[in-house]
Scaffold this motif. Structure first.
Motif, PDB file in Angstrom:
ATOM      1  N   GLU A  61     -21.478   6.788  18.358  1.00 59.19           N
ATOM      2  CA  GLU A  61     -22.755   7.108  17.717  1.00 59.19           C
ATOM      3  C   GLU A  61     -22.572   7.511  16.257  1.00 59.19           C
ATOM      4  OE1 GLU A  61     -20.955  10.774  19.322  1.00 59.19           O
ATOM      5  OE2 GLU A  61     -21.414   8.822  20.241  1.00 59.19           O
ATOM      6  N   LEU A  63     -20.968   5.992  14.077  1.00 60.76           N
ATOM      7  CA  LEU A  63     -21.036   4.794  13.236  1.00 60.76           C
ATOM      8  C   LEU A  63     -22.453   4.548  12.720  1.00 60.76           C
ATOM      9  CD1 LEU A  63     -18.751   2.496  15.405  1.00 60.76           C
ATOM     10  CD2 LEU A  63     -18.190   3.428  13.148  1.00 60.76           C
ATOM     11  N   SER A  64     -23.454   4.963  13.467  1.00 58.68           N
ATOM     12  CA  SER A  64     -24.843   4.735  13.056  1.00 58.68           C
ATOM     13  C   SER A  64     -25.270   5.649  11.924  1.00 58.68           C
ATOM     14  CB  SER A  64     -25.783   4.930  14.251  1.00 58.68           C
ATOM     15  OG  SER A  64     -25.783   6.288  14.678  1.00 58.68           O
ATOM     16  N   THR A  65     -24.432   6.646  11.611  1.00 56.11           N
ATOM     17  CA  THR A  65     -24.776   7.599  10.547  1.00 56.11           C
ATOM     18  C   THR A  65     -23.984   7.328   9.267  1.00 56.11           C
ATOM     19  OG1 THR A  65     -23.050   9.220  11.134  1.00 56.11           O
ATOM     20  CG2 THR A  65     -25.135   9.338  12.345  1.00 56.11           C
ATOM     21  N   ASP A  67     -22.389   5.855   5.781  1.00 51.58           N
ATOM     22  CA  ASP A  67     -22.617   5.107   4.556  1.00 51.58           C
ATOM     23  C   ASP A  67     -21.467   4.114   4.328  1.00 51.58           C
ATOM     24  OD1 ASP A  67     -25.011   6.578   3.589  1.00 51.58           O
ATOM     25  OD2 ASP A  67     -23.603   8.259   3.529  1.00 51.58           O
ATOM     26  N   ALA A  92     -22.040  -2.754  16.626  1.00 49.11           N
ATOM     27  CA  ALA A  92     -23.475  -3.060  16.523  1.00 49.11           C
ATOM     28  C   ALA A  92     -24.283  -1.849  16.087  1.00 49.11           C
ATOM     29  CB  ALA A  92     -24.001  -3.588  17.864  1.00 49.11           C
ATOM     30  N   LEU A  93     -23.708  -0.658  16.185  1.00 51.61           N
ATOM     31  CA  LEU A  93     -24.402   0.562  15.771  1.00 51.61           C
ATOM     32  C   LEU A  93     -24.398   0.752  14.256  1.00 51.61           C
ATOM     33  CD1 LEU A  93     -23.003   3.025  18.473  1.00 51.61           C
ATOM     34  CD2 LEU A  93     -25.298   2.025  18.402  1.00 51.61           C
ATOM     35  N   ILE A  94     -23.554   0.007  13.557  1.00 54.13           N
ATOM     36  CA  ILE A  94     -23.460   0.152  12.103  1.00 54.13           C
ATOM     37  C   ILE A  94     -24.727  -0.376  11.447  1.00 54.13           C
ATOM     38  CG2 ILE A  94     -22.158  -0.503  10.041  1.00 54.13           C
ATOM     39  CD1 ILE A  94     -19.694  -0.822  11.860  1.00 54.13           C
ATOM     40  N   ARG A  95     -25.328   0.397  10.589  1.00 52.82           N
ATOM     41  CA  ARG A  95     -26.585   0.006   9.946  1.00 52.82           C
ATOM     42  C   ARG A  95     -26.369  -1.116   8.932  1.00 52.82           C
ATOM     43  NH1 ARG A  95     -28.320   5.713   7.562  1.00 52.82           N
ATOM     44  NH2 ARG A  95     -26.113   5.563   6.963  1.00 52.82           N
ATOM     45  N   THR A  98     -24.361  -1.020   5.286  1.00 56.31           N
ATOM     46  CA  THR A  98     -23.252  -0.061   5.275  1.00 56.31           C
ATOM     47  C   THR A  98     -22.010  -0.714   4.664  1.00 56.31           C
ATOM     48  OG1 THR A  98     -24.090   1.034   7.255  1.00 56.31           O
ATOM     49  CG2 THR A  98     -21.769   1.373   6.748  1.00 56.31           C
TER      50      THR A  98
END
Length: 315
Positions: A61, A63-65, A67, A92-95, A98
């Motif tokens: 999780e 990874l979704s935060t 930069d 897949a969690l990477i925005r 990024t």
């Protein structure tokens, strides 16, 4: 007040401890500009390629935060050819947007996930042939320490992870902070040459001579119109011998190295002084401001004015 960038380092099974620690060591020395956290694909410890495991405080999780996401090196025996379902779900969690960074064999992870298709990249010279066979859609450059392809940066073996992290620091906050961090970590702020100087090759016959003293001499005289003849003369070598030995030691020609050093000095002066472009060109040995503009644009894709505006704003 500076915004804090979140760097998330993904540790995979078989990770090299040295490379795993590079982002935290470099970005962690940058006066609070970055927050570095380490995660795994499931939040559980991973085995390193040494005789110990690494326990982390974060799962995928994190990874979704991010930069910036850094994929560090893993042992060749555990190289990723096809990502597992767990790894695919984690990536897949990477925005979108990024920044993605790999160190050494970490490039295999990005390539296996399709994230390097159509991009320039590099990896460790020992696994170049395997990388090209597996990932023909990636434009691989095996001769450099790192590749900056916009939002995706890849680096060569081991210590080149330091090079790419310092490059990111320089890109984000200017050479003054990057140089300060390099001094704190007792590493060169900008290494010369590429991977060619580290590739195994027959040891030349000992000659008792080196171009190192001439390089130091040239760096103290960048404003002078130095020629290959000047450099060879200082080294007391023939032109041919000097050019060959220089390339063997540095990984590039003397002319290319001089341009690289002049551009680097010009960037520092653009950031730290109010000298005009023409004045800076004279200080670093470019004949005219036009020549400086051309070389700077070739190196980093921007004009001197745009570069100065960016780093004056960061200061």
């Amino acid at each position: 007040m500076h915004s804090v960038e979140r760097v998330v380092v993904l540790a995979l099974d078989g990770v090299y401890p040295f490379e795993l620690g590079i982002p935290s060591r470099i970005f962690g020395a940058a006066d609070g500009r970055y927050e570095v956290v380490t995660c795994t694909v499931d939040g559980r410890p991973v085995r390193t390629n040494a005789d110990f495991s690494v326990a982390v405080d974060h799962g995928p999780e994190a990874l979704s935060t991010a930069d910036t996401v850094v994929i560090t090196a893993i042992a060749p025996a555990r190289l990723v050819m096809e990502p597992s379902d767990e790894l695919t779900a984690a990536l897949a969690l990477i925005r979108p947007g990024t920044r993605l960074v790999s160190i050494c064999t970490g490039a295999f992870v990005l390539a296996a996930a399709g994230l390097l298709d159509g991009h320039r990249a590099t990896t460790h010279w020992q696994v170049v042939d395997e990388f090209r066979r597996l990932f023909p859609r990636v434009s691989l450059d095996p001769d450099v320490l790192f590749v900056d392809d916009g939002s995706i940066l890849t680096s060569a073996g081991a210590a080149s992870g330091i090079d790419v992290c310092l490059h990111i620091l320089r890109k984000d906050h200017g050479s003054e902070l990057a140089n300060k961090v390099a001094r704190r970590c007792v590493v060169p702020p900008l290494r010369e040459g590429g991977q060619a100087q580290y590739i195994e090759q027959p040891v030349p016959e000992p000659s008792g001579t080196s171009t190192a003293a001439t390089r130091a001499w040239a760096l103290a005289r960048l404003g002078d119109p130095l020629t290959l003849t000047d450099l060879a003369g200082h080294a007391r070598m023939s032109l041919r011998t000097f050019a060959r030995r220089f390339n063997d030691e540095v990984g590039m020609s003397p002319g290319r190295w001089l341009i690289q050093q002049r551009v680097s000095r010009a960037r520092h002066l653009l950031e730290s002084s109010d000298l005009s472009v023409d004045q800076i060109a004279g200080e670093v040995g470019f004949a005219t401001g036009t020549s400086l503009r051309q070389h700077l644009h070739a190196a980093i894709g921007v004009t001197p004015q745009a570069y100065r505006r960016t780093f004056q704003a960061t200061r």
